[in-house]
Scaffold this motif. Structure first.
Motif, short mmCIF file in Angstrom:
data_model
loop_
_atom_site.label_atom_id
_atom_site.label_comp_id
_atom_site.label_asym_id
_atom_site.label_seq_id
_atom_site.Cartn_x
_atom_site.Cartn_y
_atom_site.Cartn_z
N ILE A 159 -30.48 -58.37 -45.36
CA ILE A 159 -30.25 -56.97 -45.30
C ILE A 159 -31.28 -56.24 -44.13
N LEU A 160 -32.50 -56.22 -44.51
CA LEU A 160 -33.45 -55.44 -43.57
C LEU A 160 -33.43 -56.33 -42.24
N THR B 140 -43.01 -57.98 -47.02
CA THR B 140 -43.25 -58.99 -47.93
C THR B 140 -43.66 -58.67 -49.41
N ALA B 141 -44.25 -57.29 -49.44
CA ALA B 141 -44.59 -56.76 -50.95
C ALA B 141 -43.32 -56.05 -51.38
N ALA B 142 -42.43 -55.73 -50.59
CA ALA B 142 -41.02 -55.15 -51.11
C ALA B 142 -40.43 -56.35 -51.64
N PHE B 143 -40.10 -57.31 -50.91
CA PHE B 143 -39.39 -58.47 -51.21
C PHE B 143 -39.86 -59.11 -52.58
N LEU C 227 -33.41 -54.59 -38.21
CA LEU C 227 -34.51 -55.03 -37.49
C LEU C 227 -34.60 -56.05 -36.15
N ALA C 228 -33.26 -56.68 -36.16
CA ALA C 228 -33.24 -57.68 -35.06
C ALA C 228 -33.42 -57.15 -33.54
N ARG C 229 -33.04 -55.69 -33.50
CA ARG C 229 -33.14 -55.01 -32.18
C ARG C 229 -34.67 -54.35 -31.88
#
Length: 158
Positions: free
Chosen positions: A76-77, A37-40, A81-83
């Protein structure tokens, strides 16, 4: 009203923290512990600050672009991360936060580095427009929403 103006930085910090808490709750309710959240927020915040100060675009056009770049970063992230599951998601999002911080600090000429963008624009009269067409600041707009009868945009406001 004097009370509000004297504690405005505290109230602003509280509202920002509340927004971050709700955004973290959304991820937790989905069963994902994400620290991204901080990066977004940093991606969107830096984009908004750079566009407003350097191009003098109206802030109401730039804020959706900041939200869009944050959402695009999340998309994009989410592909790699889906796996992942469990603590590995938290570790990967923490790494993403560190990468974004490093990039924002590394490109100091473009982003202003750790001190941020120090190019403060001249007061934009189009930043917040009241119902009667007069301009003001965001805290005045919030005040008008809470107390519709008050004249926050009158003489000496802002």
């Amino acid at each position: 009203m004097q009370f509000y103006y004297s504690y405005q930085p505290v109230i602003d910090f509280f509202l920002l923290s509340l927004g971050f808490a709700y955004s973290q709750q959304i991820a937790l309710r989905a069963g994902v512990f994400s620290i991204g959240t901080a990066a977004f927020a940093a991606l969107g915040g830096y984009l908004v600050a750079i566009l407003v100060t350097r191009t003098e675009m109206p802030i109401w056009l730039v804020i959706p672009a900041g939200a869009g770049i944050g959402a695009f970063g999340g998309y994009i992230l989410s592909i790699p991360l889906a796996r992942l599951r469990g603590a590995f998601v938290a570790i990967a999002t923490l790494a993403f936060v560190k990468v974004i911080i490093a990039l924002l600090l590394y490109f100091e000429d473009f982003t202003g580095g750790g001190s941020g963008d120090q190019q403060h624009p001249a007061r934009h009269e189009h930043m917040v427009i009241g119902a009667d067409g007069s301009a003001g600041h965001l805290h005045q707009l919030v005040g008008r929403a809470v107390h519709p009868g008050a004249d926050f945009f009158g003489p000496g406001a802002g």
